[in-house]
Design a protein around this motif. Structure first.
Motif, PDB file in Angstrom:
ATOM      1  N   GLU A 167       0.830  -1.199   0.000  1.00  0.00           N
ATOM      2  CA  GLU A 167       0.000   0.000   0.000  1.00  0.00           C
ATOM      3  C   GLU A 167       0.864   1.248   0.000  1.00  0.00           C
ATOM      4  O   GLU A 167       1.995   1.245   0.469  1.00  0.00           O
ATOM      5  CB  GLU A 167      -0.912   0.022   1.237  1.00  0.00           C
ATOM      6  CG  GLU A 167      -1.904  -1.118   1.282  1.00  0.00           C
ATOM      7  CD  GLU A 167      -2.774  -1.051   2.526  1.00  0.00           C
ATOM      8  OE1 GLU A 167      -2.438  -0.271   3.436  1.00  0.00           O
ATOM      9  OE2 GLU A 167      -3.774  -1.764   2.581  1.00  0.00           O
ATOM     10  N   ARG A 171      -1.078   6.172   4.303  1.00  0.00           N
ATOM     11  CA  ARG A 171      -2.532   6.035   4.301  1.00  0.00           C
ATOM     12  C   ARG A 171      -3.084   5.979   5.731  1.00  0.00           C
ATOM     13  O   ARG A 171      -4.160   6.457   6.015  1.00  0.00           O
ATOM     14  CB  ARG A 171      -2.942   4.765   3.568  1.00  0.00           C
ATOM     15  CG  ARG A 171      -2.760   4.854   2.054  1.00  0.00           C
ATOM     16  CD  ARG A 171      -3.246   3.578   1.403  1.00  0.00           C
ATOM     17  NE  ARG A 171      -3.146   3.651  -0.040  1.00  0.00           N
ATOM     18  CZ  ARG A 171      -3.495   2.667  -0.859  1.00  0.00           C
ATOM     19  NH1 ARG A 171      -3.948   1.533  -0.362  1.00  0.00           N
ATOM     20  NH2 ARG A 171      -3.394   2.807  -2.159  1.00  0.00           N
ATOM     21  N   LEU A 182      -9.008   3.090  -3.026  1.00  0.00           N
ATOM     22  CA  LEU A 182      -7.589   3.241  -3.328  1.00  0.00           C
ATOM     23  C   LEU A 182      -7.058   2.072  -4.147  1.00  0.00           C
ATOM     24  O   LEU A 182      -6.275   2.259  -5.081  1.00  0.00           O
ATOM     25  CB  LEU A 182      -6.794   3.373  -2.030  1.00  0.00           C
ATOM     26  CG  LEU A 182      -6.935   4.708  -1.296  1.00  0.00           C
ATOM     27  CD1 LEU A 182      -6.206   4.637   0.040  1.00  0.00           C
ATOM     28  CD2 LEU A 182      -6.401   5.862  -2.122  1.00  0.00           C
ATOM     29  N   ASP A 186      -5.442   2.307  -7.831  1.00  0.00           N
ATOM     30  CA  ASP A 186      -4.131   1.738  -8.151  1.00  0.00           C
ATOM     31  C   ASP A 186      -4.194   0.874  -9.405  1.00  0.00           C
ATOM     32  O   ASP A 186      -3.302   0.908 -10.253  1.00  0.00           O
ATOM     33  CB  ASP A 186      -3.611   0.895  -6.985  1.00  0.00           C
ATOM     34  CG  ASP A 186      -3.089   1.751  -5.847  1.00  0.00           C
ATOM     35  OD1 ASP A 186      -2.731   2.913  -6.101  1.00  0.00           O
ATOM     36  OD2 ASP A 186      -3.054   1.262  -4.702  1.00  0.00           O
ATOM     37  N   LEU A 221     -10.621  10.315   2.111  1.00  0.00           N
ATOM     38  CA  LEU A 221      -9.402  10.266   1.311  1.00  0.00           C
ATOM     39  C   LEU A 221      -8.928  11.660   0.916  1.00  0.00           C
ATOM     40  O   LEU A 221      -7.728  11.939   0.882  1.00  0.00           O
ATOM     41  CB  LEU A 221      -9.631   9.403   0.063  1.00  0.00           C
ATOM     42  CG  LEU A 221      -9.919   7.919   0.320  1.00  0.00           C
ATOM     43  CD1 LEU A 221     -10.304   7.222  -0.977  1.00  0.00           C
ATOM     44  CD2 LEU A 221      -8.700   7.242   0.937  1.00  0.00           C
ATOM     45  N   ILE A 227      -6.290  11.875  -2.541  1.00  0.00           N
ATOM     46  CA  ILE A 227      -6.945  11.936  -3.844  1.00  0.00           C
ATOM     47  C   ILE A 227      -7.303  13.375  -4.206  1.00  0.00           C
ATOM     48  O   ILE A 227      -7.338  14.266  -3.353  1.00  0.00           O
ATOM     49  CB  ILE A 227      -8.226  11.064  -3.899  1.00  0.00           C
ATOM     50  CG1 ILE A 227      -9.309  11.642  -2.973  1.00  0.00           C
ATOM     51  CG2 ILE A 227      -7.923   9.605  -3.583  1.00  0.00           C
ATOM     52  CD1 ILE A 227     -10.676  10.989  -3.166  1.00  0.00           C
ATOM     53  N   LEU A 236      -5.705   9.763  -7.939  1.00  0.00           N
ATOM     54  CA  LEU A 236      -4.690   9.758  -6.891  1.00  0.00           C
ATOM     55  C   LEU A 236      -3.884  11.044  -6.950  1.00  0.00           C
ATOM     56  O   LEU A 236      -3.517  11.511  -8.026  1.00  0.00           O
ATOM     57  CB  LEU A 236      -3.745   8.565  -7.053  1.00  0.00           C
ATOM     58  CG  LEU A 236      -4.334   7.184  -6.740  1.00  0.00           C
ATOM     59  CD1 LEU A 236      -3.347   6.100  -7.117  1.00  0.00           C
ATOM     60  CD2 LEU A 236      -4.706   7.065  -5.261  1.00  0.00           C
TER      61      LEU A 236
END
Length: 239
Positions: A167, A171, A182, A186, A221, A227, A236
């Motif tokens: 990760e 985070r 997320l 990704d 987020l 983000i 992102l």
């Protein structure tokens, strides 16, 4: 069908009789690259790997970490043996990953190939040139030798071994909905054509969550600086 004066791209190598061979077949691996290959045969010289060409790739006994078995798969590094002037393979992966410096940044997304499982975790080849590790107590999904996947640079040690994370670092602890978003970002090159104005069914089909949950998750987020929210998409944030 080729005609006279046609320009074609070929792969050139030496066969077991020292003849120079040119082929338009594409090998599974080329010189100074890594691949996960299967053993086709073993004889008094070494193991012969299926690399997609008519003649198999030799891994001499001196280049084997342990006895190689027919039908088994191994991570191989291909190099030029200057004594014989042929391409050969080795399973001694750590030996091929000696570098004087690491040109990576913390939290950088990298591609890795798993090559050896240890008590501490899975050893991996990072970007085809560095040695890294994913620690067992930080790995939340099964990873097998030969797997190729992406992860993030967590720490570059003084011995140039790279600690990695599945990760993005920073985070912190988040709920499963935020993690799901997320993960989806990704896998989708950091972009999703979804926003708080998207149709609920579209959000459900893409993320298996309600619009209310989605809005709460992207709010979290966004506050964490992970983000960017646009009119019709989320992405992102680049660090």
């Amino acid at each position: 069908v080729y005609e006279f004066n046609d320009q074609i791209e070929v792969f050139i190598y030496k066969d077991s009789e020292d003849r120079i061979v040119a082929t338009n077949l594409i090998p599974k691996v080329e010189v100074y690259q890594y691949a996960y290959l299967q053993v086709n045969a073993v004889n008094s010289v070494g193991a012969f790997m299926d690399w997609g060409l008519e003649k198999d790739l030799l891994v001499p006994f001196r280049e084997q970490n342990g006895q190689m078995m027919v039908g088994q798969w191994y991570v191989i590094f291909v190099y030029r043996d200057f004594a014989s002037d042929r391409l050969v393979g080795t399973t001694k992966i750590k030996k091929s990953l000696h570098v004087e410096s690491v040109e990576l940044q913390l939290n950088q997304k990298v591609e890795v190939m798993a090559f050896e499982e240890t008590d501490r975790g899975m050893q991996v080849i990072v970007e085809g040139k560095y040695r890294g590790i994913l620690y067992a107590n930080e790995t939340y999904k099964p990873i097998f030798v030969g797997d190729i996947f992406s992860c993030y640079v967590k720490h570059i040690r003084t011995d140039l071994l790279i600690d990695l994370s599945l990760e993005r670092i920073g985070r912190g602890k988040m709920d499963s909905s935020s993690e799901r978003i997320l993960t989806k970002l990704d896998k989708n090159k950091g972009y999703l054509h979804l926003s708080d104005k998207s149709d609920p069914d579209e959000i459900k089909d893409e993320l298996q969550m309600s619009k209310k949950t989605f809005k709460q998750a992207i709010g979290t987020l966004y506050k964490k600086g992970l983000i960017v929210i646009a009119e019709d998409s989320i992405s992102l944030k680049q660090h």
